[in-house]
Design a protein around this motif. Structure first.
Motif, PDB file in Angstrom:
ATOM      1  N   ARG B  33       0.825  -1.210   0.000  1.00 48.47           N
ATOM      2  CA  ARG B  33       0.000   0.000   0.000  1.00 48.47           C
ATOM      3  C   ARG B  33       0.855   1.254   0.000  1.00 48.47           C
ATOM      4  NH1 ARG B  33      -4.756   0.032   3.484  1.00 48.47           N
ATOM      5  NH2 ARG B  33      -6.172  -1.571   2.729  1.00 48.47           N
ATOM      6  N   GLU B  34       1.977   1.185   0.706  1.00 47.23           N
ATOM      7  CA  GLU B  34       2.826   2.367   0.778  1.00 47.23           C
ATOM      8  C   GLU B  34       3.684   2.534  -0.462  1.00 47.23           C
ATOM      9  OE1 GLU B  34       4.621   3.489   4.278  1.00 47.23           O
ATOM     10  OE2 GLU B  34       2.721   3.374   5.317  1.00 47.23           O
ATOM     11  N   GLY B  35       3.602   1.580  -1.382  1.00 44.22           N
ATOM     12  CA  GLY B  35       4.317   1.715  -2.647  1.00 44.22           C
ATOM     13  C   GLY B  35       5.781   1.379  -2.562  1.00 44.22           C
ATOM     14  N   ILE B  36       6.172   0.638  -1.523  1.00 42.83           N
ATOM     15  CA  ILE B  36       7.595   0.311  -1.368  1.00 42.83           C
ATOM     16  C   ILE B  36       8.011  -0.758  -2.371  1.00 42.83           C
ATOM     17  CG2 ILE B  36       9.227  -0.784   0.212  1.00 42.83           C
ATOM     18  CD1 ILE B  36       7.930   0.921   2.406  1.00 42.83           C
ATOM     19  N   PHE B  37       7.139  -1.739  -2.576  1.00 48.64           N
ATOM     20  CA  PHE B  37       7.443  -2.761  -3.580  1.00 48.64           C
ATOM     21  C   PHE B  37       7.484  -2.158  -4.975  1.00 48.64           C
ATOM     22  CE2 PHE B  37       5.439  -6.188  -0.728  1.00 48.64           C
ATOM     23  CZ  PHE B  37       6.631  -6.320  -0.054  1.00 48.64           C
ATOM     24  N   ASP B  38       6.542  -1.260  -5.241  1.00 49.97           N
ATOM     25  CA  ASP B  38       6.515  -0.625  -6.562  1.00 49.97           C
ATOM     26  C   ASP B  38       7.816   0.103  -6.828  1.00 49.97           C
ATOM     27  OD1 ASP B  38       4.030  -1.542  -6.959  1.00 49.97           O
ATOM     28  OD2 ASP B  38       3.000   0.315  -6.444  1.00 49.97           O
ATOM     29  N   GLN B  39       8.254   0.845  -5.821  1.00 50.07           N
ATOM     30  CA  GLN B  39       9.489   1.611  -5.985  1.00 50.07           C
ATOM     31  C   GLN B  39      10.681   0.679  -6.169  1.00 50.07           C
ATOM     32  OE1 GLN B  39       9.910   4.676  -6.498  1.00 50.07           O
ATOM     33  NE2 GLN B  39      12.094   4.914  -6.186  1.00 50.07           N
ATOM     34  N   PHE B  40      10.674  -0.414  -5.421  1.00 50.45           N
ATOM     35  CA  PHE B  40      11.760  -1.389  -5.545  1.00 50.45           C
ATOM     36  C   PHE B  40      11.826  -1.938  -6.969  1.00 50.45           C
ATOM     37  CE2 PHE B  40      13.259  -5.805  -5.314  1.00 50.45           C
ATOM     38  CZ  PHE B  40      14.496  -5.602  -4.749  1.00 50.45           C
ATOM     39  N   ARG B  41      10.659  -2.326  -7.489  1.00 51.03           N
ATOM     40  CA  ARG B  41      10.633  -2.899  -8.844  1.00 51.03           C
ATOM     41  C   ARG B  41      11.024  -1.861  -9.885  1.00 51.03           C
ATOM     42  NH1 ARG B  41       5.498  -4.849  -7.380  1.00 51.03           N
ATOM     43  NH2 ARG B  41       5.685  -6.882  -6.392  1.00 51.03           N
ATOM     44  N   ARG B  42      10.598  -0.621  -9.646  1.00 48.44           N
ATOM     45  CA  ARG B  42      10.849   0.429 -10.627  1.00 48.44           C
ATOM     46  C   ARG B  42      12.333   0.781 -10.717  1.00 48.44           C
ATOM     47  NH1 ARG B  42       7.549   4.488  -8.516  1.00 48.44           N
ATOM     48  NH2 ARG B  42       5.783   3.139  -8.932  1.00 48.44           N
ATOM     49  N   THR B  43      13.042   0.610  -9.601  1.00 50.00           N
ATOM     50  CA  THR B  43      14.441   1.032  -9.603  1.00 50.00           C
ATOM     51  C   THR B  43      15.393  -0.120  -9.914  1.00 50.00           C
ATOM     52  OG1 THR B  43      14.387   0.764  -7.218  1.00 50.00           O
ATOM     53  CG2 THR B  43      14.149   2.986  -8.064  1.00 50.00           C
ATOM     54  N   ARG B  44      14.868  -1.257 -10.353  1.00 49.54           N
ATOM     55  CA  ARG B  44      15.775  -2.326 -10.788  1.00 49.54           C
ATOM     56  C   ARG B  44      16.473  -1.914 -12.078  1.00 49.54           C
ATOM     57  NH1 ARG B  44      17.457  -4.008  -6.843  1.00 49.54           N
ATOM     58  NH2 ARG B  44      16.376  -2.172  -6.127  1.00 49.54           N
ATOM     59  N   TYR B  45      15.726  -1.283 -12.962  1.00 50.92           N
ATOM     60  CA  TYR B  45      16.269  -0.831 -14.241  1.00 50.92           C
ATOM     61  C   TYR B  45      15.977   0.651 -14.403  1.00 50.92           C
ATOM     62  CZ  TYR B  45      16.599  -5.790 -15.291  1.00 50.92           C
ATOM     63  OH  TYR B  45      16.918  -7.114 -15.242  1.00 50.92           O
ATOM     64  N   TYR B  46      16.805   1.316 -15.144  1.00 55.07           N
ATOM     65  CA  TYR B  46      16.633   2.757 -15.354  1.00 55.07           C
ATOM     66  C   TYR B  46      15.339   3.012 -16.119  1.00 55.07           C
ATOM     67  CZ  TYR B  46      17.551   7.502 -16.820  1.00 55.07           C
ATOM     68  OH  TYR B  46      17.462   8.840 -17.031  1.00 55.07           O
ATOM     69  N   GLU B  47      14.585   3.966 -15.593  1.00 56.11           N
ATOM     70  CA  GLU B  47      13.333   4.340 -16.247  1.00 56.11           C
ATOM     71  C   GLU B  47      13.610   5.609 -17.044  1.00 56.11           C
ATOM     72  OE1 GLU B  47      10.275   5.646 -13.595  1.00 56.11           O
ATOM     73  OE2 GLU B  47       8.728   4.611 -14.743  1.00 56.11           O
ATOM     74  N   LYS B  48      13.487   5.534 -18.331  1.00 54.71           N
ATOM     75  CA  LYS B  48      13.806   6.696 -19.167  1.00 54.71           C
ATOM     76  C   LYS B  48      12.802   7.811 -18.897  1.00 54.71           C
ATOM     77  CE  LYS B  48      16.172   4.439 -22.925  1.00 54.71           C
ATOM     78  NZ  LYS B  48      16.160   4.085 -24.333  1.00 54.71           N
TER      79      LYS B  48
END
Lengths: 205, 89
Positions: B33-48
């Protein structure tokens, strides 16, 4: 409700026949439940039944506060490190670290004081090789053998600290439990940053 | 990052009556809910930057839509009426 309502109505009508001025007060006495009749009553109801405002969901806050209030005894407090589990304070209970990644799961038990690893087991050691390492089945069987080893070494109570996301995240915890270890707490130790150094470039699929 | 917090106080759930599953679900739910997993997944690879822009715009639109829809549903499902039984005498 309808019966009462009818009764009240007949009473009102009889009162109206008798004199007409008693109507309101006599019908009011017959309500069994709270009568919601006027704007004031409605305002009272709204005021008394108002839901606690946790802020707008999704904007800075999330709806976690209500969960925390419901199960407040499941969250640690400042006195938790001194809580005793079989005579051992919480802060001195051995830590079981579970390192979960997409391709493997590594479980270790560390000494709470020195931080040295006492036992280690991974899906690769367990005999799963290549892609099979990164499955929940591998993680669970690793956790079960690790748990029996740990029990033989005399570890019964452990604190679990999970790090990373992957298929073994839940099944490793379940495997430890199935092996007979007494898990007293779960901690997430996933490294998450909101301003990380630039990660590697995205995979091209 | 996580190591800067007090260990075993932050992001920790105590297991109640040996119910590990409940604790694990609670922990995962809060982190999700706090978006910690989302952030973790998002920062595995560079998001252009163009991906980031598109994602943020999409999230904005979705949030507005959800808020409006929630409000509509609340309005239709409301029970606290001025007249508790409209149409009855």
């Amino acid at each position: 409700m309808s019966v009462l309502f009818k009764l009240g109505f007949s009473l009102v009508s009889s009162a109206a026949r008798n004199g007409g001025f008693l109507a309101c007060s006599s019908s009011r006495a017959l309500h069994a439940s709270a009568a919601c009749r006027s704007k004031d009553d409605r305002r009272n109801i709204i005021l008394t039944n108002r839901r606690r405002d946790d802020g707008t969901e999704g904007e800075g806050t999330v709806n976690v506060d209500s969960v925390i209030q419901l199960r407040s005894e499941m969250f640690p407090t400042e006195r938790t490190p001194d809580m005793l589990f079989n005579g051992v304070p919480f802060s001195k209970v051995p830590i079981c670290n579970i390192r979960v990644s997409k391709n493997n799961t590594i479980i270790t038990i560390t000494d709470p004081v020195s931080g040295e690893a006492r036992l280690l087991r991974s899906c690769g050691i367990e005999g799963f090789k290549n892609t099979r390492k990164g499955t929940n089945v591998a993680a669970q069987s690793t956790a079960i053998t690790f748990g029996t080893n740990a029990l033989n070494k005399g570890y019964t109570n452990i604190r679990v600290r999970v790090r990373g996301l992957g298929p073994g995240r839940m099944s490793a915890i379940k495997g430890l439990q199935m092996a007979g270890l007494n898990i007293i707490s779960l901690t997430d130790n996933t490294p998450v940053s909101w301003n990380p150094p630039r990660p590697r470039k995205a995979r091209r699929l | 990052m996580a190591n800067r917090h007090v260990q075993f106080i932050s992001r920790t759930v105590l297991v109640r009556n040996g119910n590990v599953d409940e604790a694990a679900r609670l922990l995962n739910r809060i982190l999700g809910r706090e978006g910690i997993f989302d952030q973790f997944r998002r920062t595995r690879y560079y998001e252009k930057p163009f991906q980031q822009r598109r994602r943020v715009n999409y999230e904005k639109c979705k949030a507005i839509y959800n808020e409006d829809m929630d409000r509509k549903i609340q309005f239709v499902m409301r029970k606290n009426r001025l007249e508790p039984f409209p149409g009855c005498i």
